[in-house]
Design a protein around this motif. Sequence first.
Motif, PDB file in Angstrom:
ATOM      1  N   LEU A  63       0.834  -1.204   0.000  1.00  0.00           N
ATOM      2  CA  LEU A  63       0.000   0.000   0.000  1.00  0.00           C
ATOM      3  C   LEU A  63       0.867   1.251   0.000  1.00  0.00           C
ATOM      4  N   GLY A  64       1.941   1.248   0.785  1.00  0.00           N
ATOM      5  CA  GLY A  64       2.856   2.381   0.808  1.00  0.00           C
ATOM      6  C   GLY A  64       3.473   2.652  -0.555  1.00  0.00           C
ATOM      7  N   LEU A  98       0.699   4.160  -2.741  1.00  0.00           N
ATOM      8  CA  LEU A  98       0.467   5.551  -2.341  1.00  0.00           C
ATOM      9  C   LEU A  98       1.622   6.450  -2.772  1.00  0.00           C
ATOM     10  N   SER A  99       2.844   5.938  -2.696  1.00  0.00           N
ATOM     11  CA  SER A  99       4.004   6.710  -3.162  1.00  0.00           C
ATOM     12  C   SER A  99       3.920   6.945  -4.664  1.00  0.00           C
ATOM     13  N   LEU A 100       3.529   5.916  -5.402  1.00  0.00           N
ATOM     14  CA  LEU A 100       3.383   6.055  -6.854  1.00  0.00           C
ATOM     15  C   LEU A 100       2.324   7.095  -7.199  1.00  0.00           C
ATOM     16  N   VAL A 101       1.209   7.046  -6.485  1.00  0.00           N
ATOM     17  CA  VAL A 101       0.153   8.038  -6.711  1.00  0.00           C
ATOM     18  C   VAL A 101       0.673   9.430  -6.405  1.00  0.00           C
ATOM     19  N   ARG A 102       1.398   9.572  -5.311  1.00  0.00           N
ATOM     20  CA  ARG A 102       1.942  10.886  -4.942  1.00  0.00           C
ATOM     21  C   ARG A 102       2.982  11.373  -5.941  1.00  0.00           C
ATOM     22  N   ALA A 140      -6.860  10.448  -0.510  1.00  0.00           N
ATOM     23  CA  ALA A 140      -8.169   9.876  -0.896  1.00  0.00           C
ATOM     24  C   ALA A 140      -8.091   8.357  -1.019  1.00  0.00           C
ATOM     25  N   LEU A 141      -7.030   7.855  -1.642  1.00  0.00           N
ATOM     26  CA  LEU A 141      -6.880   6.405  -1.772  1.00  0.00           C
ATOM     27  C   LEU A 141      -6.677   5.763  -0.403  1.00  0.00           C
ATOM     28  N   HIS A 142      -5.892   6.373   0.440  1.00  0.00           N
ATOM     29  CA  HIS A 142      -5.655   5.852   1.779  1.00  0.00           C
ATOM     30  C   HIS A 142      -6.958   5.841   2.585  1.00  0.00           C
ATOM     31  N   LEU A 143      -7.746   6.905   2.469  1.00  0.00           N
ATOM     32  CA  LEU A 143      -9.061   6.946   3.126  1.00  0.00           C
ATOM     33  C   LEU A 143      -9.939   5.785   2.657  1.00  0.00           C
ATOM     34  N   ALA A 144      -9.974   5.562   1.347  1.00  0.00           N
ATOM     35  CA  ALA A 144     -10.796   4.471   0.795  1.00  0.00           C
ATOM     36  C   ALA A 144     -10.338   3.126   1.337  1.00  0.00           C
ATOM     37  N   PHE A 145      -9.049   2.930   1.406  1.00  0.00           N
ATOM     38  CA  PHE A 145      -8.521   1.666   1.916  1.00  0.00           C
ATOM     39  C   PHE A 145      -8.898   1.467   3.380  1.00  0.00           C
TER      40      PHE A 145
END
Length: 132
Positions: A58-59, A62-66, A77-82
């Motif tokens: 997940l990290g 999330l890093s890729l998204v960032r 937003a993705l972290h919230l959904a998860f």
Amino acid sequence: MFFSVSLYAPFVEELVFRGILLKMFSKSCGIVFAAIITSVLFAISHGEPLQIIYTFVLGLILSLVRICSTSLWNAVALHLAFNITGAFAMLSNPVFSSKGYVLLAIAAAMSVIVACSDGRKKRKEKKENEAQ
């Protein structure tokens, strides 16, 4: 507990791991190493041996998204959904938990695609503006 785990934690964790640490490590070690080291730290920070593998993955996501997007909010937003999906899965509803994580995986993939295309678009616009 629902609010602290599902809503508050993603904001704080994304600010620390993808906002501050990713930026700091990428300046000194490069973006790939920065994504890996912040993902390891993110996984370890959860303190639960069973969570280490999926929080590391997940990290990385999330890093890729960032990295691909121009905003920390996409990772938040993705972290919230998860976290919200995980909180509902804890209600011991096997139908939701199995389908919920499949839907979350699809949402994660879509988030990466959208964030990366949005980031490319904004970088292209910025280059065009600088050229003019």
